[in-house]
Design a protein around this motif. Structure first.
Motif, PDB file in Angstrom:
ATOM      1  N   PHE A  52       1.287  -1.647  -0.250  1.00 25.02           N
ATOM      2  CA  PHE A  52       0.179  -0.149   0.062  1.00 25.02           C
ATOM      3  C   PHE A  52       0.772   1.563   0.154  1.00 25.02           C
ATOM      4  O   PHE A  52       1.013   2.103  -0.986  1.00 25.02           O
ATOM      5  N   PHE A  53       1.449   1.171   0.822  1.00 24.78           N
ATOM      6  CA  PHE A  53       3.073   2.055   0.842  1.00 24.78           C
ATOM      7  C   PHE A  53       3.495   2.946  -0.325  1.00 24.78           C
ATOM      8  O   PHE A  53       3.394   4.139  -0.993  1.00 24.78           O
ATOM      9  N   THR A  54       4.117   1.560  -1.035  1.00 23.06           N
ATOM     10  CA  THR A  54       4.732   1.374  -2.353  1.00 23.06           C
ATOM     11  C   THR A  54       3.761   2.193  -3.724  1.00 23.06           C
ATOM     12  O   THR A  54       4.022   3.388  -4.098  1.00 23.06           O
ATOM     13  N   TYR A  55       2.358   2.056  -3.581  1.00 21.28           N
ATOM     14  CA  TYR A  55       1.212   2.095  -4.387  1.00 21.28           C
ATOM     15  C   TYR A  55       1.177   3.797  -4.069  1.00 21.28           C
ATOM     16  O   TYR A  55       1.916   4.242  -5.334  1.00 21.28           O
ATOM     17  N   ALA A  56       1.230   4.762  -2.803  1.00 20.05           N
ATOM     18  CA  ALA A  56       0.771   5.769  -2.842  1.00 20.05           C
ATOM     19  C   ALA A  56       2.052   6.733  -3.042  1.00 20.05           C
ATOM     20  O   ALA A  56       2.180   7.225  -3.915  1.00 20.05           O
ATOM     21  N   PHE A  57       3.425   6.009  -2.430  1.00 21.07           N
ATOM     22  CA  PHE A  57       4.849   6.850  -2.870  1.00 21.07           C
ATOM     23  C   PHE A  57       4.937   7.286  -3.733  1.00 21.07           C
ATOM     24  O   PHE A  57       5.047   8.307  -4.531  1.00 21.07           O
ATOM     25  N   VAL A  58       5.014   6.226  -5.332  1.00 19.89           N
ATOM     26  CA  VAL A  58       5.000   5.449  -6.577  1.00 19.89           C
ATOM     27  C   VAL A  58       4.198   6.471  -7.224  1.00 19.89           C
ATOM     28  O   VAL A  58       4.769   7.805  -7.473  1.00 19.89           O
ATOM     29  N   ASN A  59       3.225   6.156  -6.939  1.00 19.46           N
ATOM     30  CA  ASN A  59       1.935   6.892  -7.429  1.00 19.46           C
ATOM     31  C   ASN A  59       2.484   9.024  -7.625  1.00 19.46           C
ATOM     32  O   ASN A  59       1.933   9.759  -8.430  1.00 19.46           O
ATOM     33  N   MET A  60       2.549   9.663  -6.187  1.00 17.68           N
ATOM     34  CA  MET A  60       2.060  10.148  -6.089  1.00 17.68           C
ATOM     35  C   MET A  60       3.819  10.860  -6.066  1.00 17.68           C
ATOM     36  O   MET A  60       3.358  12.303  -6.843  1.00 17.68           O
ATOM     37  N   GLY A  61       4.722  10.318  -5.946  1.00 18.31           N
ATOM     38  CA  GLY A  61       6.658  10.621  -6.504  1.00 18.31           C
ATOM     39  C   GLY A  61       5.920  11.169  -8.208  1.00 18.31           C
ATOM     40  O   GLY A  61       7.107  11.772  -8.648  1.00 18.31           O
ATOM     41  N   MET A  62       5.224   9.743  -8.910  1.00 21.33           N
ATOM     42  CA  MET A  62       5.739   9.921 -10.920  1.00 21.33           C
ATOM     43  C   MET A  62       4.384  11.783 -11.097  1.00 21.33           C
ATOM     44  O   MET A  62       4.947  11.851 -11.571  1.00 21.33           O
ATOM     45  N   VAL A  63       3.742  11.645 -10.142  1.00 21.65           N
ATOM     46  CA  VAL A  63       2.463  12.898 -10.646  1.00 21.65           C
ATOM     47  C   VAL A  63       3.325  13.778  -9.718  1.00 21.65           C
ATOM     48  O   VAL A  63       2.954  15.053 -11.220  1.00 21.65           O
TER      49      VAL A  63
END
Length: 382
Positions: A328-339
């Motif tokens: 869950f953390f990875t999904y959120a971190f990667v998505n917010m990071g790429m956006v």
């Protein structure tokens, strides 16, 4: 009449007894925020919110079923699910469907993406393996676990699907780390990663030239990395996504422009605004304050998941719950990071907010696993 009412309440209570209340509340709030944002992002596409609600209902049912299962039953699914997932990935490599230059799908009466199965199958398999080796884990067990992880990750990367490959790899590595992998082995890898990133940053002007080949990555993957370093190098191509999403986030300011008033989203500047870039829509309309609330919700989700993992009744439950939580953390971190323009665009959805049934079901299964682990602990204490 009072007796009937009492009986009805007891039946409802038993029906939802498997649910972990704090975890369910956090997920419910994220889904509500997601639907509100999706409505704004899809106001010009009728039916999308209704589709997402149907996806949520299906996810809720699967979540409930998984929450009711004992972790011992989940263990029984580990090897068959992993084996089936690898077999399907091999089938994709042999005669899969190709779309937009990638061979990721398989037609088995309906079109499926087998790599999604591995997001759950991989941590299940490795948690099962270390459970079997409990009390007698040696250095070669970590090598065996890495081999089990390397097979599906290699097949997924070959499709090519770097985003999903990284998520599956992360899911497996979390289990291996939580199983007791020494920092003496982890630290050199981290140092190598930092040195590699530093080298890319220092040599950006040279290695991003069109005539320079990156033998490890595909051309489109090289282009993504180079565009991340300098989005203006391709402002109407790959850099367009990053540039427009960063503008949307910045234009939201502290309080945002208000719900349904995001100009970047409604004037069609934000690509994939209902899926991968839904965070940009949210940030533009609800501003820094809204982003802070959303990040707090994700932190609460991770915190609750780690609490469940720490109190797991078995090694299998602790490893599985810990890995799922970190996914869950990875999904959120990667998505917010790429956006936000600090990570490459790899097509990772924002948990419980992005539109789409496959990712939502996968995440819902993860929540169901956490609830199963929490339920087992409650049963042991009662």
């Amino acid at each position: 009449m009072a007796l009937d009412k009492h009986t009805w309440k007891e039946q409802v209570k038993r029906l939802f007894a498997a649910f972990d209340k704090p975890l369910a509340l956090i997920v419910f709030l994220l889904l509500c925020v997601g639907l509100v944002t999706l409505y704004s992002a899809s106001i010009d596409v009728p039916g999308r919110v209704e589709d997402q609600i149907r996806n949520i209902v299906l996810t809720f049912i699967l979540m409930w079923v998984l929450a009711m299962l004992p972790t011992q039953t989940l263990m029984k699914f580990a090897v068959p699910l992993y084996t089936a997932g690898v077999a399907l990935l091999i089938a994709v490599a042999m005669f899969g469907l190709t779309k937009k230059g990638a061979k990721r799908w398989l037609n088995v009466g309906m079109v499926i993406q087998p790599s999604e199965i591995m997001k759950i199958a991989m941590p299940l398999m490795l948690a099962w393996y270390f459970q079997k080796r409990e009390g007698n884990i040696r250095w070669f067990d970590y090598l065996a676990a890495i081999a089990l992880l390397g097979v599906p990750v290699g097949l997924i990367a070959k499709q090519p699907d770097l985003g999903t490959g990284l998520l599956v790899a992360a899911a497996g590595l979390y289990v291996i780390y939580l199983a007791g992998l020494s920092w003496k082995l982890i630290l050199p890898v981290l140092i190598a990663g930092v040195v590699g990133i530093g080298t890319i940053l220092a040599l950006e002007d040279k290695i991003c030239q069109p005539d320079v080949e990156w033998h490890i990555l595909h051309d489109y993957q090289k282009h993504r990395v180079c565009t991340l370093l300098d989005p203006t190098s391709d402002p109407l191509g790959k850099g367009f996504h990053t540039i427009q999403s960063v503008i949307a986030i910045g234009s939201g300011g502290t309080t945002g422009k208000g719900w349904l008033k995001g100009t970047q989203a409604h004037l069609e500047f934000i690509p994939e605004k209902h899926t991968d870039f839904i965070f940009a829509v949210f940030a533009e309309e609800f501003g820094l304050i809204g982003e802070g609330v959303l990040i707090v919700l994700y932190l609460l989700l991770v915190a609750r998941g780690l609490m469940i993992a720490a109190s797991g009744a078995t090694l299998f439950g602790r490893l599985l719950a810990g890995a799922v939580t970190m996914i869950f953390f990875t999904y959120a971190f990667v998505n917010m990071g790429m956006v936000s323009g600090i990570l490459p665009v790899v097509g990772v959805p924002l948990p419980f907010m992005s539109y789409g049934g496959t990712a939502l079901v996968t995440l819902g299964l993860g929540v169901g696993i956490l609830m199963s682990v929490a339920r087992e602990k409650r049963l042991m204490q009662s």
